[in-house]
Design a protein around this motif. Structure first.
Motif, PDB file in Angstrom:
ATOM      1  N   HIS A 153     103.023   3.362  30.072  1.00 55.47           N
ATOM      2  CA  HIS A 153     101.569   3.492  30.257  1.00 55.47           C
ATOM      3  C   HIS A 153     101.089   2.543  31.360  1.00 55.47           C
ATOM      4  O   HIS A 153     100.313   2.943  32.236  1.00 55.47           O
ATOM      5  CB  HIS A 153     100.848   3.187  28.944  1.00 55.47           C
ATOM      6  CG  HIS A 153      99.355   3.136  29.072  1.00 55.47           C
ATOM      7  ND1 HIS A 153      98.547   4.227  28.798  1.00 55.47           N
ATOM      8  CD2 HIS A 153      98.525   2.133  29.455  1.00 55.47           C
ATOM      9  CE1 HIS A 153      97.278   3.894  29.019  1.00 55.47           C
ATOM     10  NE2 HIS A 153      97.235   2.626  29.412  1.00 55.47           N
ATOM     11  N   GLU A 154     101.566   1.309  31.327  1.00 53.01           N
ATOM     12  CA  GLU A 154     101.143   0.338  32.339  1.00 53.01           C
ATOM     13  C   GLU A 154     101.667   0.710  33.725  1.00 53.01           C
ATOM     14  O   GLU A 154     100.982   0.548  34.732  1.00 53.01           O
ATOM     15  CB  GLU A 154     101.600  -1.076  31.958  1.00 53.01           C
ATOM     16  CG  GLU A 154     100.941  -1.618  30.677  1.00 53.01           C
ATOM     17  CD  GLU A 154      99.411  -1.636  30.747  1.00 53.01           C
ATOM     18  OE1 GLU A 154      98.867  -1.864  31.842  1.00 53.01           O
ATOM     19  OE2 GLU A 154      98.764  -1.399  29.714  1.00 53.01           O
ATOM     20  N   HIS A 157      99.362   3.014  35.284  1.00 52.80           N
ATOM     21  CA  HIS A 157      98.230   2.406  35.994  1.00 52.80           C
ATOM     22  C   HIS A 157      98.640   1.977  37.403  1.00 52.80           C
ATOM     23  O   HIS A 157      97.853   2.042  38.335  1.00 52.80           O
ATOM     24  CB  HIS A 157      97.717   1.161  35.239  1.00 52.80           C
ATOM     25  CG  HIS A 157      96.860   1.506  34.047  1.00 52.80           C
ATOM     26  ND1 HIS A 157      95.800   2.382  34.117  1.00 52.80           N
ATOM     27  CD2 HIS A 157      96.897   1.057  32.763  1.00 52.80           C
ATOM     28  CE1 HIS A 157      95.223   2.468  32.913  1.00 52.80           C
ATOM     29  NE2 HIS A 157      95.878   1.685  32.073  1.00 52.80           N
ATOM     30  N   PHE A 205      89.272   0.325  32.267  1.00 54.21           N
ATOM     31  CA  PHE A 205      89.610   1.514  33.023  1.00 54.21           C
ATOM     32  C   PHE A 205      88.821   2.653  32.401  1.00 54.21           C
ATOM     33  O   PHE A 205      88.484   2.632  31.228  1.00 54.21           O
ATOM     34  CB  PHE A 205      91.105   1.828  32.906  1.00 54.21           C
ATOM     35  CG  PHE A 205      91.971   0.918  33.739  1.00 54.21           C
ATOM     36  CD1 PHE A 205      91.766   0.796  35.099  1.00 54.21           C
ATOM     37  CD2 PHE A 205      92.991   0.200  33.142  1.00 54.21           C
ATOM     38  CE1 PHE A 205      92.571  -0.040  35.865  1.00 54.21           C
ATOM     39  CE2 PHE A 205      93.803  -0.633  33.895  1.00 54.21           C
ATOM     40  CZ  PHE A 205      93.590  -0.754  35.264  1.00 54.21           C
ATOM     41  N   GLU A 210      92.860   6.146  31.714  1.00 54.66           N
ATOM     42  CA  GLU A 210      93.679   5.912  30.523  1.00 54.66           C
ATOM     43  C   GLU A 210      94.511   7.147  30.182  1.00 54.66           C
ATOM     44  O   GLU A 210      95.698   7.043  29.850  1.00 54.66           O
ATOM     45  CB  GLU A 210      92.794   5.533  29.324  1.00 54.66           C
ATOM     46  CG  GLU A 210      92.188   4.147  29.429  1.00 54.66           C
ATOM     47  CD  GLU A 210      93.240   3.080  29.682  1.00 54.66           C
ATOM     48  OE1 GLU A 210      94.363   3.194  29.155  1.00 54.66           O
ATOM     49  OE2 GLU A 210      92.939   2.137  30.420  1.00 54.66           O
ATOM     50  N   HIS A 254      91.570  -1.151  27.021  1.00 51.74           N
ATOM     51  CA  HIS A 254      92.163   0.140  26.673  1.00 51.74           C
ATOM     52  C   HIS A 254      91.464   0.711  25.441  1.00 51.74           C
ATOM     53  O   HIS A 254      92.011   0.686  24.337  1.00 51.74           O
ATOM     54  CB  HIS A 254      93.657  -0.003  26.389  1.00 51.74           C
ATOM     55  CG  HIS A 254      94.452  -0.369  27.579  1.00 51.74           C
ATOM     56  ND1 HIS A 254      94.474  -1.636  28.112  1.00 51.74           N
ATOM     57  CD2 HIS A 254      95.257   0.376  28.378  1.00 51.74           C
ATOM     58  CE1 HIS A 254      95.273  -1.645  29.166  1.00 51.74           C
ATOM     59  NE2 HIS A 254      95.754  -0.442  29.355  1.00 51.74           N
TER      60      HIS A 254
HETATM   61 ZN   LIG Z   1      95.697   1.575  30.106  1.00 49.65          ZN
END
Ligand SMILES: [Zn+2]
Length: 293
Positions: A153-154, A157, A205, A210, A254
């Motif tokens: 997930h990171e 980003h 974000f 997300e 988040h």
């Molecule tokens: Zn995130």
């Protein structure tokens, strides 16, 4: 708190461990997941367009030069690490996280990675490619592929250049440019750059970012050989934590894990229906031993 951590690396007697077969994470140990964005830099350097080569999205970003984006992340990393309590010193724990990160990065065709610890529950990515997970969050996960889900997930980003786009939105272009010039010329601008990045890091974000990161995380899990459902597992952990009196720190950047669960779930079902989810090469392995309280 003192649970045995059975990450799948060769076991060795850690000496001070109170639990044979596992080991204790010292309370104030900050893991340093150091995902260095070298490959990400190389990836982005191939284009000068503001169309994101990974997501295909046209973005308005603050820093066009990928080398500067990476430099910004590198400059601000020491301050972010210090604020989070420092890097984890346990080499086995570091190896575990870095190994997962490397699998994801290889799968993405982009980067490399690392782990950071404090007792807060959080994970974050710096512009250009460094990804961190705190031991506070790590300890709340059940399986190794869920750690991979957080990292994925990171990394989403990073590949989505979300921090960069946030900076553009904040119309700090000139300020950032000036800060980077100072920082990259003689290093005296480190604090200034750190402040700019810290500001962006504390900004939420958007829901779209997300969701994009969740989907990229799912894609990376599949490509790296993990089960995509690890991502919904992570979101469920966050959703459960958010029901407590004080939500975890990660909730500030988040938000809304509940609404993301259904979206991610639908995305995974779609991929499965299309036959795009092979049998995982790495089935989930529990992180914690039965000695856990
Ligand atoms: Zn995130």
């Amino acid at each position: 708190m003192a649970r045995g951590f059975n990450f799948p690396l060769p076991q060795q007697d850690s000496g001070s461990s109170q639990q044979p077969g596992g080991f204790r994470i010292p309370p104030r140990l900050l893991i340093a997941l150091v995902l260095v964005g070298v490959a990400v830099a190389g990836y982005f350097m191939k284009t000068k367009s503001v169309e994101n080569p990974y997501t295909g999205k046209v973005q308005r970003i603050a820093i066009l030069d990928e080398k500067q984006e990476v430099a910004l992340g590198m400059q601000s990393a020491p301050e972010m690490i210090r604020e989070s309590g420092g890097l984890v010193r346990d080499e086995r724990l570091k190896d575990f996280v870095e190994n997962l990160g490397r699998k994801l990065v290889t799968a993405s065709g982009a980067v490399e990675k690392g782990c950071q610890d404090d007792e807060t529950v959080n994970a974050f990515a710096l512009p250009g490619g460094q990804v961190f997970i705190t031991t506070g969050l790590l300890k709340r996960l059940q399986y190794d592929d869920e750690v991979a889900g957080v990292l994925g997930h990171e990394i989403g980003h990073v590949l989505g250049r979300h921090s960069n786009a946030q900076m553009a939105k904040a119309e700090m272009f000139a300020q950032i440019g000036g800060a980077i010039n100072v920082a990259t010329s003689d290093g005296t601008g480190t604090g200034q750059v750190g402040a700019v990045v810290a500001h962006v890091m504390t900004t939420k974000f958007g829901r779209e970012d997300e969701l994009e990161s969740d989907k990229i995380g799912v894609d990376l899990l599949i490509q790296a050989g993990f089960r995509p459902e690890a991502m919904t597992g992570v979101l469920q952990v966050l959703a459960d934590l958010s029901k407590g009196q004080n939500g975890p720190d990660i909730m500030s950047t988040h938000p809304n894990p509940e609404s993301r669960i259904s979206e991610v779930d639908a995305y995974i079902k779609e991929l499965r229906a299309a036959g795009q989810v092979p049998q995982p090469r790495y089935p989930p392995r529990p992180l914690w031993g039965s000695a856990a309280p």
